[in-house]
Every structure is written in C-alpha cells, then in structure tokens.
Motif scaffolding. Structure first.
Motif, mmCIF file in Angstrom:
data_model
loop_
_atom_site.group_PDB
_atom_site.id
_atom_site.type_symbol
_atom_site.label_atom_id
_atom_site.label_comp_id
_atom_site.label_asym_id
_atom_site.label_seq_id
_atom_site.Cartn_x
_atom_site.Cartn_y
_atom_site.Cartn_z
ATOM 1 N N SER A 66 0.937 -1.241 -0.471
ATOM 2 C CA SER A 66 0.108 0.272 0.164
ATOM 3 C C SER A 66 1.114 1.406 0.116
ATOM 4 N N TYR A 67 0.750 2.143 -0.542
ATOM 5 C CA TYR A 67 1.045 3.909 -0.641
ATOM 6 C C TYR A 67 -0.148 4.611 -0.512
ATOM 7 N N ASN A 68 0.116 5.519 0.494
ATOM 8 C CA ASN A 68 -1.105 6.764 0.432
ATOM 9 C C ASN A 68 -2.302 5.864 0.812
ATOM 10 N N PRO A 69 -3.170 4.699 1.442
ATOM 11 C CA PRO A 69 -3.936 3.756 1.763
ATOM 12 C C PRO A 69 -5.321 4.725 2.142
ATOM 13 N N ASP A 70 -4.545 5.845 2.489
ATOM 14 C CA ASP A 70 -5.774 6.840 3.769
ATOM 15 C C ASP A 70 -5.977 7.510 3.148
#
Length: 501
Positions: A102-106
């Motif tokens: 994940s990368y910047n998932p939020d």
C-alpha cells in the motif's frame, strides 16, 4: 583373575546399560510430527523463548503492526512509493486477508467514475436482473455536456441487467441516474443509500456527492476504502460476472436499436488497446478525466485472489491534446500486477494439530506441547525461508501451573516476517501435565527442553559422570585382563624351563 575381572565386567555392563537407557527416559511426551503440504513454508521455532510483550489484545497485533485484514497498517511489501505517478495504491489478497502493498492508502482522493461500483452493487440488492426500468429524460438531460452516456431517451424501457452493463462497461452516466431514480424515486434518496452502505462496511473516509461520480459534486474516497467496497461487491456473483464482462449487446428497446458495448477496462479486452491485456485479470472499473486517471481491478494468480487499486495516476497526452502517450492508470496497474505475481504466493504457516513448541509448567512432571486448532494461510514472498519467520508467544496468565489438561487453551502465538506480523492464533495443550508434588521425579523422567540452561547443565553433568564411571570400569577390566595374561605367560615359561631340564 576372578577376584578382579568378574566384578569389573559386571560394573561395566551396568554402566553401559544405564547409559543406553538414559536418553530414552528423558523424553516422556510423544510430540506429533508436522505434515508439510505443497508450497508450505515451515515456521521457525527458536530455541530462545520469544515473548510477545506488545500489550495489544489478541488479533490486533497482526493489524496494528501487521498486514492482516484490509485494516492492516504494516503491509507485507512495505509502503514506499513504487509507481511513478499514482497518488495512492493498494494490493489486497482476499482469501488470506493480506495487505501485500500500500502507498498512501488512507489519503482522500476523488473517486470519479469508480463511484459506479457502489451504484451497480446497490442496484443488484434492490432489483431483479430482468426488472424493467423506464427512463426520465428530464433528469438525464441535466448531465454535463460531453459526459459519457448511452443516449437513453424519454420513456425508454431497459432491463436492470442491460443498464448495469452500460454502467460498468462504458461508464454510462445516464444509466446511473435511471437506476437511482427507479430504486429511490430521486437521486438524492439513492445517494443516502450509497453513503450509508459504505459506512456500514467500514469506509470511514468515503463520501459520495452524486450517484455517478462526475466532478460537479464533492466526492472523496481512499485506496483502502475502495478495496473494502470492491471486496464486498464481488461477493455478489452477478456483480462479479458483469464486472468482468468485456463485450455485451443491449437488445433493441421501445425507443432504440440494439447497442453494442465494449469495456473501457483494457486489462480484460484487447480489441482496442492490446498492450494492457492480462489474462489473469477478472474484472475492473476505470476512471479518466483529463490527466487524472484511476483504476480498480480484480485478478487471480495461482492461489492469490487480488483486489488492486491505483488512484490519481497521471495521463500524458501528445501535443495535439487528444493522442495518449501514457495512460497512467493502466501502465501502473500492469506494473503493480507484475510485481505482485512475480514476488508473492500463498503459504500455509500453521496447521491444525501442528506441534509448535514446548513450555515449562510450574510443579509439572513434564513440559506441555502447544498446538493450534486451525489451518492458517498467508501471503509471503516467494523467496521466504524458514529462518525469515519468527514466533512470539503470550502464555495465559504469564505462566502455566500444573495440572494442565489436553485441549486447554494455554496461550497465543504471533508469527512475524521482517517488520510485519502475518498471523495470530490461539494455541492449546496437546498433552496432560500432572503435578509433580509429592512424587519421586528423577532427572531421567523430566522432559528437558532445548534452551533451558539450568536443566541442560544438570543433564550435561549426569552424562559426563556416566561416561567417566564407564571409562573407569573399562580401564579396570582391561588392566585385569593384562595382568591375567602376564600370569599365564609366566606360568608357561616356568613349565617350559622345567621340561628342558
């Protein structure tokens, strides 16, 4: 000779007999063997006792500090930027519940046409596929000029299944409006349904401003929430089927000739742009608006059932303003899929009935052996070796006291790969452990676990003493034999000299 050799030989036999029996008497517990399965990776049980001191409740360690479930905050493959332009990305394996990357998932990002995933799923929950729906041109006509549509006309009648294909294959905004008004009477009522449903499945960072995703209203979502939405939606077999359809023909209606549809998802169709086609991709929905491009897809590789999200990739155009040099979302999704399939696979790391480790029991006549009651699968790197996995234990009450009954829950185990916890499970006693109080328990009836320094030292002294006594006995026997041989030789020489005279 008889006075010396016979007692010495008897002593040697006793010592050797004791020496042979000692190892067998030291292990009273029979530990079941772990049966390896194909493509399994055995978990390392370290000699040193690794205690879990996180303080997190059971089940939360593999989420807060691991990759388990869509909530996992420590992805298996890390969170460093991997794609050139995407603002956010995520890869989730559904069967094992593993966040692979994940990368910047939020990070909140506009969903665009990806909102239609929710529109389509809710339409399936409230309607039958063969249900007929009548269009209202007054509301369709309010769509912004140039937006995608299938030219639906006033009072045109189309089935729900036909509308869903228009919605998901060619992102038809008029189909979204017609379905919303059919279900809720108006778009605003259906919008309430959309926002209530996404919150009910845990999407705390998602809000839709309209039923189709056009940017004339404020909408936002995240990569993690889109994984939640797509995972839930694809549980519906009709949604999954339409989500993975490349071509479809809408039959003739009361106001129109038949319509031929070709998906905008180039991952599952190669008739328009073949370079992105991937036979492992099972479905998807794209969005492109100017240079902003996003994509959600599902794919299967070996035993992995993936949901992948790329949000906010950059689409690059030629100088003419319409020829695409780089699609962004499709390029970077291909890269993400290739990385995942080349480097990861599903492994079984815990087995029902597997003997995992032994624990000391206070006042116990032996150690207790721990086992899980579940088969536990997770995604791991293809290069993962046994030495890369570690077990951390949390024993009930901080320690075990006799008696312990077989089948009793005695603690929990957390399995860690590098910086991410990949599994947590309760463990249970394989064997009964009775109290040793008041019993004559010798060192030979006590199971000695590797790594317990006190018991290991006593065992070493015992073994060394046995060897020393045995060696001394052999020495006495050998000396007695040599003396006897010399006496016999002297007697023979004397007898020989007498005969010569």
């Amino acid at each position: 000779m008889k006075k010396v050799t016979v007692p010495s030989l008897i002593l040697c036999c006793i010592v050797l007999f004791q020496w042979i029996l000692l190892p067998a008497a030291a292990v009273p517990v029979e530990v079941p063997q772990t049966v390896a399965v194909e493509e399994s990776v055995p978990v390392q049980t370290q000699d040193s006792f690794m205690k879990n001191t996180s303080g997190l409740p059971f089940g939360q360690l593999s989420i807060q500090e691991g990759c388990r479930s869509v909530e996992g905050l420590q992805p298996l493959g890390g969170s460093e930027r991997m794609l050139a332009t995407a603002q956010a990305a995520m890869v989730f394996e559904k069967n094992t519940g593993t966040v692979i990357y994940s990368y910047n998932p939020d990070t909140k990002i506009a969903p665009g046409s990806l909102a239609k995933i929710v529109t389509a799923y809710l339409a399936l929950q409230f309607c039958e596929l063969d249900e007929e729906v009548k269009a209202n041109s007054a509301n369709i006509s309010r769509l912004p000029a140039g937006s995608k549509h299938k030219d639906m006309k006033h009072d045109e009648v189309m089935s729900v299944e036909d509308l869903l294909h228009c919605l998901l294959l060619e992102s038809a905004n008029d189909a979204a409006i017609v379905l919303a008004e059919h279900i809720s009477g108006n778009q605003q009522g259906f919008l309430v349904l959309m926002n209530d449903w996404v919150k009910s499945i845990g999407c705390t960072n998602t809000e839709f401003g309209n039923v189709h995703g056009l940017s004339n209203a404020t909408s936002y979502t995240t990569a993690r929430d889109l994984v939640r939405i797509t995972t839930e939606a694809t549980k519906d077999p009709d949604f999954s089927r339409i989500f993975g359809t490349a071509k479809y023909t809408v039959p003739e209606t009361n106001r129109s000739e038949e319509r031929s549809l070709i998906t905008n998802n180039y991952l599952i169709d190669q008739s328009i742009i073949p370079q992105f086609f991937d036979t492992h991709v099972t479905g998807g929905k794209e969005h492109a608006e100017g240079t902003f491009a996003s994509l959600v897809c599902t794919a299967t590789y070996d035993k992995m059932d993936l949901v992948c999200v790329v949000l906010g990739a950059t689409r690059v155009f030629a100088e003419n303003g319409w020829s695409v040099i780089s699609y962004g979302n499709f390029n970077e999704m291909n890269e993400l899929l290739e990385y995942t399939s080349a480097n990861y696979k599903v492994n079984r790391i815990l087995f029902d009935g597997q003997a995992l480790s032994q624990f000391s029991v206070i006042d116990g006549e032996c150690d207790v052996v721990a086992q899980p009651y579940i088969n536990y699968d997770t995604v791991l790197p293809k290069t993962c070796q046994m030495d890369n996995l570690f077990m951390e234990w949390k024993v009930v009450g901080g320690g075990l006291t006799a008696p312990v009954k077989a089948g009793e829950m005695i603690g929990t185990v957390a399995v860690k790969y590098r910086n991410s916890y990949v599994a947590e499970a309760e463990v249970y006693a394989i064997n009964n452990v009775e109290s040793a109080s008041g019993k004559d328990v010798s060192i030979r009836t006590k199971a000695v676990r590797s790594g317990e320094s006190g018991e290991g030292f006593i065992g070493f002294l015992s073994s060394f003493g046995v060897i020393l006594v045995g060696g001394f006995g052999l020495y006495l026997a050998y000396n007695a034999y040599r003396r006897a041989r010399k006496r016999i030789q002297r007697r023979r020489r004397r007898a020989s000299r007498r005969r010569s005279y």
